[in-house]
Design an enzyme around this catalytic site. Structure first.
Site, PDB file in Angstrom:
ATOM      1  N   TYR A  15       0.868  -1.188   0.000  1.00 35.34           N
ATOM      2  CA  TYR A  15       0.000   0.000   0.000  1.00 35.34           C
ATOM      3  C   TYR A  15       0.898   1.230   0.000  1.00 35.34           C
ATOM      4  CZ  TYR A  15      -3.829   3.019   1.699  1.00 35.34           C
ATOM      5  OH  TYR A  15      -4.782   3.997   1.854  1.00 35.34           O
ATOM      6  N   TYR A 169     -12.115  -4.714   6.800  1.00 38.46           N
ATOM      7  CA  TYR A 169     -10.807  -4.413   7.399  1.00 38.46           C
ATOM      8  C   TYR A 169     -10.923  -3.370   8.516  1.00 38.46           C
ATOM      9  CZ  TYR A 169      -6.111  -2.656   8.052  1.00 38.46           C
ATOM     10  OH  TYR A 169      -4.933  -2.264   8.627  1.00 38.46           O
ATOM     11  N   HIS A 170     -11.513  -2.236   8.195  1.00 39.67           N
ATOM     12  CA  HIS A 170     -11.554  -1.136   9.151  1.00 39.67           C
ATOM     13  C   HIS A 170     -12.546  -1.389  10.277  1.00 39.67           C
ATOM     14  CE1 HIS A 170      -9.930   0.504   5.399  1.00 39.67           C
ATOM     15  NE2 HIS A 170      -9.154   1.188   6.189  1.00 39.67           N
ATOM     16  N   LYS A 538     -11.779  16.653  15.912  1.00 42.47           N
ATOM     17  CA  LYS A 538     -10.917  16.079  14.875  1.00 42.47           C
ATOM     18  C   LYS A 538     -10.786  17.097  13.744  1.00 42.47           C
ATOM     19  CE  LYS A 538     -10.525  11.908  13.663  1.00 42.47           C
ATOM     20  NZ  LYS A 538      -9.161  11.730  14.215  1.00 42.47           N
ATOM     21  N   ASP A 542      -8.798  13.730   8.645  1.00 40.02           N
ATOM     22  CA  ASP A 542      -8.558  12.402   9.210  1.00 40.02           C
ATOM     23  C   ASP A 542      -9.863  11.835   9.765  1.00 40.02           C
ATOM     24  OD1 ASP A 542      -7.584  10.121  10.523  1.00 40.02           O
ATOM     25  OD2 ASP A 542      -7.148  11.284  12.328  1.00 40.02           O
ATOM     26  N   HIS A 544     -10.199   8.600  10.925  1.00 45.15           N
ATOM     27  CA  HIS A 544      -9.995   7.506  11.865  1.00 45.15           C
ATOM     28  C   HIS A 544     -10.368   8.012  13.260  1.00 45.15           C
ATOM     29  CE1 HIS A 544      -7.449   5.840   8.597  1.00 45.15           C
ATOM     30  NE2 HIS A 544      -7.888   4.696   9.079  1.00 45.15           N
TER      31      HIS A 544
END
Length: 673
Positions: A15, A169-170, A538, A542, A544
């Site tokens: 990646y 995945y996340h 935040k 981003d 996440h």
């Protein structure tokens, strides 16, 4: 010795992408020369969220966590001298997936490629963006339409392309259990396939072709036996759903096709050398079992918890794959777990629990309804809070973090500033200048006509891909394409899941949380306020938000009034909220590397507003040199992944509030032991 015929290895990817299209192109060509057999493109956050590099929200984010691609010229440079007809390219892109695939197709056409031979994958799973990664743009309905239009277009025109990579995945990184990973991913797949078949764009006889192009992207954690069973369960459930719900008879069409990246956020900043063996164990989970083996694997680098990996670090991860594939005898055998009663029992249990959860989601109206109601997000926040509580209590052991913490000096990180790659701060200005040059030199009339046609199509019910292709050819930019659709579809702010998350850590007398609750209550009393107020913000792009959500939940449980408005805020918005809510502390969470740009802006705006006495704390993946610089700028405290004790962090926040308000420290004798 009898010579056995070896299976073909999986696709090996890294990646990668950073700074500029030119720099990323050089990196791709180097990696291919080292034996990488596919490309995996990391796009920067402005590209992923539909902003041009000169947008206010893109400040500090350009080229940080991937490559900026703003228009056709960038895509040309990204794949210069890389023959796309011969390549298998994965693009981690979701809300703007249609746009990036259109650019990719046009570049392939310019190279003289037959687009029916293009192979690769666009992630294009918007549900997991609402739940965990935060690069969504449009509401669920229009997002599903974009996905549907893209799937139908590719099945008809780019038949070897995987137009969606349904991505659990996340979800694991956001706290999902194996049952939640499988159930939520399968529920997303059902929502997508139902929408595609209901659109009328695919004839009945081609339903199998659609199902055959649906791929998945999964996470493999360190519990590799459980993870391998998870993959076997995934395959069985997919086979059952596609056969029973959609009537797909061809077993090749029903095959569960998945790629994997092993768990990046499970890597530790403490004793980062331990991440190498974690990566190997996690890779084994998705390669050992032939019947559940990944089609493509990309591994993170050992130092991703510290910052951006260097080419050498990525090479190390590629070599891990190559040693397993070419030196071991793994690929010479049939499935080595076939007939294991232990494996079968675990897989059967997972299948049963997952089917029950999938049914529960269907009863709610499906995945999209479960997103909008907040059910899926609150379940993930709860699971993550429970896992973090187990780690803090020592029930879930992580070597070097909460067990075996003593260590020898690490030669890999002796010079931490050179142990990771840094992006030149001047890079952003150069990218913006090139964007302006592109706009100045294009055919403006054609660009505006293409955008008008896109908006007209969006307002109707036609397939959006052809209009998107014309935008790509006309020189439209990423931000312009996205804003045209925002004008029609609107934007979406996903539920945070914080308010509905149950208490995960007990606060009985004598527990660490009880101590912190007492500190919070006493400090509020001394300040003459009903409750201490914490703003969790935040800034930037981003998405996440897992860490921010866990801080918000634990602060709430410790007695704080928490102000958390989710992701994607400007420094100005954060400061305005801090002033309006009269908060006692501002906590900023940034994992993308934009802290050096955005945090000082928040500090400056607080000073200008006469609120410099509000302490600002920062958490994220922040190199030690940057942390020292932030503290010199006025940040009260910096927390990184090594600070895994959330209750302790909340206690530190109270201490900073007391210091900022000139209250005496609370000695240990003044609070419960």
């Amino acid at each position: 010795m009898t010579e056995r015929k070896k299976d073909r290895p999986w696709l090996m990817r890294t990646y990668a992408g950073h700074s500029t299209a030119e720099a990323s192109n050089e990196l791709y060509r180097r990696n291919l020369a080292k034996g990488q057999t596919g490309l995996s493109v990391a796009f920067d956050l402005p590209t992923q969220t539909g902003y041009d590099p000169d947008h206010i929200l893109a400040r500090g984010e350009v080229g940080r966590v991937g490559v900026p691609v703003s228009h056709l010229g960038d895509m040309r440079r990204l794949f210069q001298d890389i023959p796309l007809e011969q390549m298998n390219t994965s693009m981690t892109i979701n809300a703007t997936a249609m746009w990036l695939l259109a650019l990719y197709q046009v570049v392939a056409e310019e190279q003289g490629a037959d687009i029916t031979r293009l192979q690769g994958t666009t992630q294009n799973d918007i549900v997991k963006e609402y739940l965990s990664r935060g690069t969504h743009v449009f509401p669920p309905g229009p997002s599903l339409r974009l996905t549907t239009d893209m799937i139908t277009y590719t099945v008809n025109h780019i038949p070897k392309w995987n137009p969606i990579n349904i991505c659990s995945y996340h979800l694991q990184e956001a706290g999902a259990t194996p049952v939640q990973e499988i159930s939520y991913a399968m529920s997303t797949a059902i929502a997508v396939l139902d929408a595609v078949f209901a659109s009328g764009q695919v004839p009945e006889e081609r339903k199998g072709d659609v199902v055959a192009r649906i791929s998945f992207f999964v996470n493999a954690g360190v519990r590799f036996v459980e993870e391998m069973c998870k993959m076997r369960a995934f395959g069985r459930i997919w086979d059952r759903i596609t056969r029973e719900r959609y009537g797909i008879e061809n077993p090749k069409h029903r095959r569960f096709r998945y790629g994997v990246q092993v768990n990046s956020l499970g890597l530790t900043e403490a004793q980062p050398e331990n991440n190498v063996q974690r990566i190997v164990l996690e890779m084994l989970a998705v390669t050992l079992s032939k019947d559940a083996r990944a089609r493509a694997v990309q591994l993170p680098a050992w130092n991703e918890a510290l910052g951006l990996p260097r080419p050498w670090d990525q090479q190390w991860s590629l070599r891990i794959q190559q040693v397993l594939a070419h030196e071991s005898d793994l690929l010479e055998y049939e499935d080595i777990f076939a007939g294991s009663h232990v494996i079968e029992a675990k897989v059967d249990a997972l299948v049963g629990e997952c089917l029950a959860e999938i049914d529960r989601i269907q009863e709610m109206g499906g995945a999209m309804a479960a997103v909008e109601s907040g059910y899926l997000k609150s379940q993930l926040v709860s699971s993550h809070a429970e896992r973090r509580a187990r780690i803090e209590a020592g029930d879930e052991k992580i070597v070097g973090v909460n067990i075996y913490e003593t260590t020898e000096p690490n030669p890999l990180t002796a010079d931490l500033d050179t142990a990771i790659m840094t992006v030149d701060p001047a890079n952003e200005a150069r990218v913006v200048a090139k964007l302006h040059e592109w706009r100045d030199n294009r055919d403006e009339t054609r660009a505006q006509e293409a955008l008008a046609a896109l908006k007209a199509t969006a307002a109707g019910d036609g397939n959006l891909f052809e209009a998107t292709l014309e935008c790509a050819r006309a020189g439209v930019t990423t931000g312009e394409w996205s804003w045209a659709l925002r004008d029609v579809f609107g934007e979406f702010r996903a539920p945070t899941g914080v308010s509905s998350a149950p208490v995960a850590v007990t606060a009985e007398e004598g527990t660490p949380l009880a101590v912190v609750r007492d500190k919070v209550a006493r400090t509020a009393q001394e300040l003459g306020t009903g409750r201490l107020r914490l703003l969790v913000g935040k800034p930037g792009l981003d998405g996440h938000s897992n860490g921010a959500e866990q801080i918000a939940v634990r602060a709430r449980d410790a007695g704080f009034e928490v102000v958390y408005q989710g992701i994607r805020l400007t420094p100005e918005q954060i400061v305005n909220a801090a002033l309006a809510e009269d908060v006692h502390c501002v906590g900023l969470s940034i994992l993308s590397g934009s802290h050096a740009e955005l945090v000082p802006d928040v500090l400056a705006r607080l000073r200008e507003a006469g609120a410099s006495d509000i302490p600002v704390i920062v958490g994220g993946i922040i190199p030690s040199a940057d942390a020292a610089e932030l503290k010199r700028a006025g940040v009260a405290a910096v927390f990184t992944p090594k600070d895994f004790g959330i209750t302790e962090i909340i206690g530190r926040i109270v201490d900073e509030i007391r210091t900022a308000n000139k209250l005496n420290p609370l000695e240990s004798s003044e609070v419960p032991a």
